[in-house]
Design a protein around this motif. Structure first.
Motif, PDB file in Angstrom:
ATOM      1  N   VAL A 165       0.597  -1.024   0.336  1.00 10.74           N
ATOM      2  CA  VAL A 165      -0.034  -0.384  -0.310  1.00 10.74           C
ATOM      3  C   VAL A 165       1.106   1.240   0.614  1.00 10.74           C
ATOM      4  O   VAL A 165       1.730   1.143   0.634  1.00 10.74           O
ATOM      5  CB  VAL A 165      -0.987   0.172   1.201  1.00 10.74           C
ATOM      6  CG1 VAL A 165      -1.877  -1.025   1.681  1.00 10.74           C
ATOM      7  CG2 VAL A 165       0.238  -0.454   2.472  1.00 10.74           C
ATOM      8  N   LEU A 166       0.149   2.239  -0.796  1.00 14.48           N
ATOM      9  CA  LEU A 166       0.598   3.931  -0.333  1.00 14.48           C
ATOM     10  C   LEU A 166      -0.106   4.163   0.526  1.00 14.48           C
ATOM     11  O   LEU A 166      -0.940   4.609   0.466  1.00 14.48           O
ATOM     12  CB  LEU A 166       1.145   4.044  -1.751  1.00 14.48           C
ATOM     13  CG  LEU A 166       1.047   5.642  -1.657  1.00 14.48           C
ATOM     14  CD1 LEU A 166       3.341   5.874  -1.683  1.00 14.48           C
ATOM     15  CD2 LEU A 166       1.150   5.828  -3.526  1.00 14.48           C
ATOM     16  N   VAL A 167       0.847   4.949   1.703  1.00 15.80           N
ATOM     17  CA  VAL A 167       0.322   6.433   1.937  1.00 15.80           C
ATOM     18  C   VAL A 167       0.165   7.556   1.845  1.00 15.80           C
ATOM     19  O   VAL A 167       1.324   7.732   0.700  1.00 15.80           O
ATOM     20  CB  VAL A 167       0.858   6.904   3.314  1.00 15.80           C
ATOM     21  CG1 VAL A 167       0.761   7.541   4.727  1.00 15.80           C
ATOM     22  CG2 VAL A 167       1.696   4.994   3.752  1.00 15.80           C
ATOM     23  N   GLY A 187       4.216   0.945   2.240  1.00 15.75           N
ATOM     24  CA  GLY A 187       5.263  -0.304   2.668  1.00 15.75           C
ATOM     25  C   GLY A 187       3.749  -1.551   2.621  1.00 15.75           C
ATOM     26  O   GLY A 187       3.637  -1.148   1.333  1.00 15.75           O
ATOM     27  N   ILE A 188       4.154  -2.611   3.294  1.00 13.71           N
ATOM     28  CA  ILE A 188       3.302  -3.516   3.205  1.00 13.71           C
ATOM     29  C   ILE A 188       1.860  -3.921   4.774  1.00 13.71           C
ATOM     30  O   ILE A 188       2.479  -3.797   5.999  1.00 13.71           O
ATOM     31  CB  ILE A 188       3.939  -5.295   3.531  1.00 13.71           C
ATOM     32  CG1 ILE A 188       4.793  -4.935   2.149  1.00 13.71           C
ATOM     33  CG2 ILE A 188       2.965  -6.188   3.488  1.00 13.71           C
ATOM     34  CD1 ILE A 188       4.287  -4.994   1.581  1.00 13.71           C
ATOM     35  N   VAL A 189       0.337  -4.746   4.159  1.00 18.40           N
ATOM     36  CA  VAL A 189       0.021  -4.583   5.361  1.00 18.40           C
ATOM     37  C   VAL A 189       0.637  -5.765   6.064  1.00 18.40           C
ATOM     38  O   VAL A 189       0.435  -7.139   5.767  1.00 18.40           O
ATOM     39  CB  VAL A 189      -1.058  -5.027   4.570  1.00 18.40           C
ATOM     40  CG1 VAL A 189      -2.609  -4.829   5.940  1.00 18.40           C
ATOM     41  CG2 VAL A 189      -1.719  -3.563   3.659  1.00 18.40           C
ATOM     42  N   ASP A 190       1.478  -5.436   7.124  1.00 21.87           N
ATOM     43  CA  ASP A 190       0.823  -6.784   8.549  1.00 21.87           C
ATOM     44  C   ASP A 190       0.202  -7.095   9.480  1.00 21.87           C
ATOM     45  O   ASP A 190      -0.057  -8.303   9.526  1.00 21.87           O
ATOM     46  CB  ASP A 190       2.367  -6.663   9.565  1.00 21.87           C
ATOM     47  CG  ASP A 190       2.574  -7.230  10.241  1.00 21.87           C
ATOM     48  OD1 ASP A 190       3.161  -7.601   9.789  1.00 21.87           O
ATOM     49  OD2 ASP A 190       2.507  -7.778  11.372  1.00 21.87           O
ATOM     50  N   ARG A 191      -1.771  -6.031   9.535  1.00 22.69           N
ATOM     51  CA  ARG A 191      -2.278  -6.683  10.235  1.00 22.69           C
ATOM     52  C   ARG A 191      -3.374  -6.417  10.345  1.00 22.69           C
ATOM     53  O   ARG A 191      -2.890  -4.622   9.637  1.00 22.69           O
ATOM     54  CB  ARG A 191      -1.697  -7.028  11.653  1.00 22.69           C
ATOM     55  CG  ARG A 191      -2.868  -7.072  13.016  1.00 22.69           C
ATOM     56  CD  ARG A 191      -2.411  -7.378  14.082  1.00 22.69           C
ATOM     57  NE  ARG A 191      -3.641  -7.714  14.935  1.00 22.69           N
ATOM     58  CZ  ARG A 191      -3.536  -7.497  16.025  1.00 22.69           C
ATOM     59  NH1 ARG A 191      -2.584  -7.397  16.780  1.00 22.69           N
ATOM     60  NH2 ARG A 191      -5.089  -8.011  17.316  1.00 22.69           N
ATOM     61  N   VAL A 192      -4.493  -6.501   9.958  1.00 25.36           N
ATOM     62  CA  VAL A 192      -6.207  -5.830   9.767  1.00 25.36           C
ATOM     63  C   VAL A 192      -6.671  -6.187  11.318  1.00 25.36           C
ATOM     64  O   VAL A 192      -6.781  -7.480  11.682  1.00 25.36           O
ATOM     65  CB  VAL A 192      -6.637  -6.883   8.319  1.00 25.36           C
ATOM     66  CG1 VAL A 192      -7.635  -5.883   8.608  1.00 25.36           C
ATOM     67  CG2 VAL A 192      -5.872  -6.181   7.582  1.00 25.36           C
ATOM     68  N   PHE A 219       6.902  -1.207   7.413  1.00 24.04           N
ATOM     69  CA  PHE A 219       7.984   0.260   6.296  1.00 24.04           C
ATOM     70  C   PHE A 219       9.514  -0.686   6.663  1.00 24.04           C
ATOM     71  O   PHE A 219       9.870  -0.806   7.916  1.00 24.04           O
ATOM     72  CB  PHE A 219       7.921   1.429   6.813  1.00 24.04           C
ATOM     73  CG  PHE A 219       6.370   1.673   6.626  1.00 24.04           C
ATOM     74  CD1 PHE A 219       5.950   2.769   5.574  1.00 24.04           C
ATOM     75  CD2 PHE A 219       5.555   2.269   7.760  1.00 24.04           C
ATOM     76  CE1 PHE A 219       4.897   3.351   5.297  1.00 24.04           C
ATOM     77  CE2 PHE A 219       4.373   2.423   7.598  1.00 24.04           C
ATOM     78  CZ  PHE A 219       4.202   2.947   6.829  1.00 24.04           C
ATOM     79  N   ASP A 220      10.362  -0.156   5.438  1.00 24.91           N
ATOM     80  CA  ASP A 220      12.008  -0.841   5.683  1.00 24.91           C
ATOM     81  C   ASP A 220      12.078   1.188   5.949  1.00 24.91           C
ATOM     82  O   ASP A 220      11.904   1.455   5.061  1.00 24.91           O
ATOM     83  CB  ASP A 220      11.796  -0.592   4.270  1.00 24.91           C
ATOM     84  CG  ASP A 220      14.064  -1.399   3.776  1.00 24.91           C
ATOM     85  OD1 ASP A 220      14.584  -0.467   4.997  1.00 24.91           O
ATOM     86  OD2 ASP A 220      14.334  -2.482   3.183  1.00 24.91           O
ATOM     87  N   PRO A 221      12.752   0.773   7.112  1.00 25.10           N
ATOM     88  CA  PRO A 221      13.362   2.127   7.348  1.00 25.10           C
ATOM     89  C   PRO A 221      14.198   2.651   5.922  1.00 25.10           C
ATOM     90  O   PRO A 221      14.511   4.717   6.184  1.00 25.10           O
ATOM     91  CB  PRO A 221      14.619   1.478   8.541  1.00 25.10           C
ATOM     92  CG  PRO A 221      13.759   0.599   8.772  1.00 25.10           C
ATOM     93  CD  PRO A 221      13.170  -0.025   7.887  1.00 25.10           C
ATOM     94  N   LYS A 222      14.746   2.075   5.458  1.00 27.10           N
ATOM     95  CA  LYS A 222      15.854   2.986   4.470  1.00 27.10           C
ATOM     96  C   LYS A 222      14.341   3.401   3.444  1.00 27.10           C
ATOM     97  O   LYS A 222      15.197   4.669   2.861  1.00 27.10           O
ATOM     98  CB  LYS A 222      16.062   1.452   3.998  1.00 27.10           C
ATOM     99  CG  LYS A 222      17.303   1.201   4.008  1.00 27.10           C
ATOM    100  CD  LYS A 222      18.606   0.030   3.144  1.00 27.10           C
ATOM    101  CE  LYS A 222      19.575  -0.220   4.156  1.00 27.10           C
ATOM    102  NZ  LYS A 222      19.877  -1.516   3.382  1.00 27.10           N
ATOM    103  N   GLU A 245      -4.058   3.837   0.389  1.00 27.39           N
ATOM    104  CA  GLU A 245      -4.518   3.175  -0.729  1.00 27.39           C
ATOM    105  C   GLU A 245      -3.184   2.501  -0.972  1.00 27.39           C
ATOM    106  O   GLU A 245      -2.437   1.837  -1.649  1.00 27.39           O
ATOM    107  CB  GLU A 245      -4.126   4.444  -2.011  1.00 27.39           C
ATOM    108  CG  GLU A 245      -3.044   4.684  -1.645  1.00 27.39           C
ATOM    109  CD  GLU A 245      -3.266   6.496  -3.598  1.00 27.39           C
ATOM    110  OE1 GLU A 245      -4.770   6.852  -3.534  1.00 27.39           O
ATOM    111  OE2 GLU A 245      -2.614   6.721  -3.945  1.00 27.39           O
ATOM    112  N   ALA A 246      -4.123   1.736  -2.960  1.00 24.23           N
ATOM    113  CA  ALA A 246      -3.216   0.319  -3.398  1.00 24.23           C
ATOM    114  C   ALA A 246      -1.884   0.921  -3.902  1.00 24.23           C
ATOM    115  O   ALA A 246      -2.280   1.994  -4.917  1.00 24.23           O
ATOM    116  CB  ALA A 246      -4.171  -0.854  -4.156  1.00 24.23           C
ATOM    117  N   ALA A 247      -0.570   0.202  -3.434  1.00 23.94           N
ATOM    118  CA  ALA A 247       0.519   0.837  -4.736  1.00 23.94           C
ATOM    119  C   ALA A 247       0.369   0.257  -5.757  1.00 23.94           C
ATOM    120  O   ALA A 247       0.040  -0.476  -5.576  1.00 23.94           O
ATOM    121  CB  ALA A 247       1.615   0.262  -3.531  1.00 23.94           C
TER     122      ALA A 247
END
Length: 247
Positions: A165-167, A187-192, A219-222, A245-247
């Motif tokens: 997803v995109l913030v 980022g990646i949805v880890d939990r709903v 999120f990857d810190p980099k 929103e969906a990336a």
């Protein structure tokens, strides 16, 4: 969470060493301003629609406004950034709550200034002591039961665990729950999280207000801080559905 209220990811803000104060209350008056805030929440007009319902209409209080944690935060975020960094934690509370009572017509600025002068000149002046059992009972009931945020909605979450997803970079007016350093990051949805959550107030263009799902996003810190990021780590953030929103 405007600039001065949420500093995650910003550098060079502090010109002096940080003071990590560990005491909950530093001055005796801070306990009183905390109590005032709690009483305002316990008497807030919106509680007549909360679950479980409170009999707010039958409580003999002159407080006829809505007051939540979000209203307290809006008061702090509305401060001049230089004042925000100059005042301590509960001094911000005092300024926000005082401003709210003036703006809402409970007291005039002149009356507040006169009362302030009185207590500054005569520091041993006794504080008012009033008691209304019905009000006390309502506030105590609120402290026991709170204001549940989980609501039911007739739809499924828009995103699933593992989805990219995109913030969004939503407009901010009075208040937002979206950290500035995550805007436009992927980022990646880890939990709903189970159930939909209603926020404490409407934030206008920001999009909060109605019940919606909340996601823990990894999120990857980099992707946030570049080569300065720590290796072998992740950044997790709980975000309302309206912010992604969906990336």
């Amino acid at each position: 969470m405007k600039l001065q209220h949420y500093l995650g990811g910003l550098e060079g803000i502090d010109s002096e060493p940080l003071n990590f104060e560990k005491r909950v209350f530093v001055e005796p008056w801070e306990t009183r301003i905390f109590g005032i805030h709690v009483a305002m929440m316990g008497l807030s007009k919106h509680l007549n629609k909360a679950l479980p319902q409170y009999p707010i209409e039958s409580v003999p209080t002159k407080f006829k406004s809505i007051w939540t944690w979000a209203d307290l935060r809006k008061g702090a975020e509305a401060m001049n950034p230089f004042d925000y960094f100059r005042f301590r934690y509960y001094e911000k509370w005092l300024g926000g709550i005082s401003g709210f009572f003036v703006q809402s017509g409970y007291i005039t600025q002149e009356e507040l200034d006169a009362r302030t002068v009185t207590y500054l000149e005569k520091t041993n002046t006794s504080l008012p002591r009033l008691s209304e059992p019905a009000i006390d009972d309502q506030v105590i009931d609120y402290l026991h039961r709170g204001d549940p945020a989980i609501r039911e909605v007739n739809r499924q979450p828009k995103f699933n665990a593992g989805q990219k997803v995109l913030v969004k970079d939503v407009p901010t007016t009075d208040h937002t729950r979206l950290p500035g350093y995550l805007r436009n990051k992927t980022g990646i949805v880890d939990r709903v999280y189970e159930g939909a959550y209603a926020y404490l107030c409407s934030t206008g263009a920001d999009g909060l207000g109605e019940p919606m799902y909340v996601y823990s996003i990894k999120f990857d810190p980099k992707d946030i801080w570049g080569e300065m990021a720590e290796t072998n780590s992740w950044v997790y953030a709980d975000l309302f559905e309206v912010y992604v929103e969906a990336a």
